[in-house]
Enzyme design. Structure first.
Site, PDB file in Angstrom:
ATOM      1  N   LYS A 125       0.857  -1.179   0.000  1.00  0.00           N
ATOM      2  CA  LYS A 125       0.000   0.000   0.000  1.00  0.00           C
ATOM      3  C   LYS A 125       0.892   1.228   0.000  1.00  0.00           C
ATOM      4  O   LYS A 125       2.058   1.175   0.410  1.00  0.00           O
ATOM      5  CB  LYS A 125      -0.892   0.017   1.233  1.00  0.00           C
ATOM      6  CG  LYS A 125      -2.184   0.801   1.045  1.00  0.00           C
ATOM      7  CD  LYS A 125      -3.200   0.056   0.184  1.00  0.00           C
ATOM      8  CE  LYS A 125      -4.491   0.843   0.016  1.00  0.00           C
ATOM      9  NZ  LYS A 125      -5.482   0.113  -0.778  1.00  0.00           N
ATOM     10  N   ASP A 165      -6.719   4.433  -5.345  1.00  0.00           N
ATOM     11  CA  ASP A 165      -7.374   4.313  -4.039  1.00  0.00           C
ATOM     12  C   ASP A 165      -8.084   5.645  -3.824  1.00  0.00           C
ATOM     13  O   ASP A 165      -8.288   6.402  -4.791  1.00  0.00           O
ATOM     14  CB  ASP A 165      -6.345   4.031  -2.929  1.00  0.00           C
ATOM     15  CG  ASP A 165      -6.976   3.544  -1.628  1.00  0.00           C
ATOM     16  OD1 ASP A 165      -7.292   2.355  -1.540  1.00  0.00           O
ATOM     17  OD2 ASP A 165      -7.166   4.361  -0.705  1.00  0.00           O
TER      18      ASP A 165
END
Length: 443
Positions: A125, A165
């Site tokens: 991430k 995202d």
């Protein structure tokens, strides 16, 4: 004290300033005690101590110039969490709230989510505390180019494949991809969520929302039920919420709520998804605009989605948005299913309350895995230099989500946790990673 509890306490002691990460570790590890009773070799190999530590954390500054000629500086991260199953894979979040704790929690969850898809992807991430809202296209482009100038050193199609995202949509991915290609002098599938004209996959925009509904649909089908006639409450109004609403209504449900950071709407006759798409995707406006354009719709400031009576609740906004008092309202109003479209949107006490009161609860690592699954399908298409049709990708996505449901269900049954899809998803996701790590030695 059990092995899992000792590791949880060690994480709390080592990272006391990372509440979101501690919450994610606690939620996963608490489910795994029966696994370590059955596999003492995992404890001997210190698998948990290894798996709670990222393989690599990169932190860097991003200097860029705004339209007034002023230099701005942001802080960025890439958490390369675990590569046992494949290249690191996970999104890039652009939002003022981004910090190390949030990205570690997201990366940790991503490891098990990617495992559940059965595609060869590790977990990672990243992101930055840059806020694209209110910025011009040129400002966003300059930021993305500066961001990728550093990030490109650490990623690649066989190393780390970031995606979008919160705050990172098609515009941002396009600017980042262009800069990567320029600096590396290569065209490769290094980012997913690309535009359809340069390697993107159909269904990617819809994937997380559609996948969420496909998983719930499989549960309903297996219990002689269907979405037809159900009332659904959804929080959020980004891609996940919009396309969950679209698919649920295609299957005969009535979606009555959506929200954003300023407030929420209640549409007793059902949400008109086309109007929402115009406001949120085209105009980049607030959900309050919806109530001005559609009659009979209520707009309320602040929180409140979960007070509306529904059969199915789909939290699709952000982490820790559904609290214990919301869970109590849902139970009191007869809600039967809660499935997480966002990452960890339900607090741990709310999750426990829902499960204790007979609500079927699907955690994000299972329920919202459709987005990363379709990113994996985009990687496959890029590697083969192919482009599949919408129907082909959608069918593969539906199959993956059905498999995730049954993997979680089977794992829960196998370890004495029947009906507990939190435990089932955690166990099923963990076992695959654990077996790969054991096979690859002490790395």
């Amino acid at each position: 004290m059990s092995y899992t509890q000792r590791v949880i306490e060690a994480v709390k002691a080592k990272d006391p300033d990372q509440p979101e990460f501690i919450q994610a570790v606690t939620e996963v590890l608490a489910s795994l005690e029966p696994v370590f009773e059955a596999h003492p070799e995992y404890e001997k190999a210190k698998l948990l101590e290894r798996i709670v530590e990222p393989e690599r954390v990169v932190i860097f500054r991003v200097p860029w110039m705004d339209d007034n000629g002023e230099v701005q500086v942001n802080r960025a991260f890439r958490i390369q969490y675990n590569s046992a199953l494949g290249p690191y894979k996970g999104g890039l979040r652009l939002h003022p709230s981004v910090n190390l704790s949030i990205l570690k929690f997201l990366g940790f969850e991503q490891v098990f989510k990617n495992s559940l898809t059965t595609l060869p992807m590790g977990g990672g991430k990243g992101g930055c505390d840059f806020d694209p809202k209110g910025k011009s296209d040129n400002e966003v482009m300059r930021f993305c180019q500066s961001f990728m100038t550093e990030l490109q050193r650490h990623i690649g199609p066989d190393t780390d494949v970031p995606a979008g995202d919160i705050g990172t949509g098609g515009r941002e991915i396009g600017f980042m991809f262009g800069q990567y290609k320029r600096l590396r002098d290569e065209w490769s599938g290094v980012l997913t969520g690309k535009g359809l004209t340069f390697g993107g996959s159909l269904v990617r925009t819809e994937a997380t929302g559609y996948g969420l509904v496909y998983l719930v649909q499989e549960h309903l089908n297996c219990n002689w039920d269907a979405f037809l006639g159900k009332t659904v409450c959804i929080s959020g109004s980004g891609n996940v919420a919009i396309y969950a609403a679209e698919k649920a209504q295609q299957l005969g449900a009535k979606v009555v709520t959506l929200s954003d950071s300023t407030g929420w709407i209640y549409a007793p006759e059902g949400i008109d998804v086309d109007v929402v798409k115009q406001i949120k995707e085209v105009e980049r406006g607030r959900i309050s605009e919806y109530a001005k354009r559609v009659e009979g719709v209520e707009y309320h400031e602040g929180r409140g989605v979960w007070q509306i009576k529904c059969d199915i609740a789909l939290p699709c906004a952000t982490q820790n948005e559904l609290f214990i008092e919301d869970a109590q309202l849902l139970v009191a109003n007869g809600c039967k299913i809660v499935a997480e479209g966002a990452n960890m949107p339900t607090t741990m006490d709310a999750t426990q309350y829902l499960q204790d009161n007979g609500v079927v609860f699907f955690p994000g690592k299972a329920a919202n895995a459709g987005g990363v699954a379709t990113s994996g399908l985009e990687m496959s298409q890029n590697s083969e230099r192919l482009s599949w049709t919408f129907e082909e990708v959608d069918k593969k996505l539906e199959g993956i989500m059905k498999n995730i449901y049954h993997a979680a269900d089977d794992a829960a049954r196998a370890y004495g946790k029947e009906g507990d899809f939190v435990a089932g998803a955690n166990i099923a996701g963990f076992l695959k990673v654990a077996e790969a790590m054991m096979a690859q030695g002490l790395v």
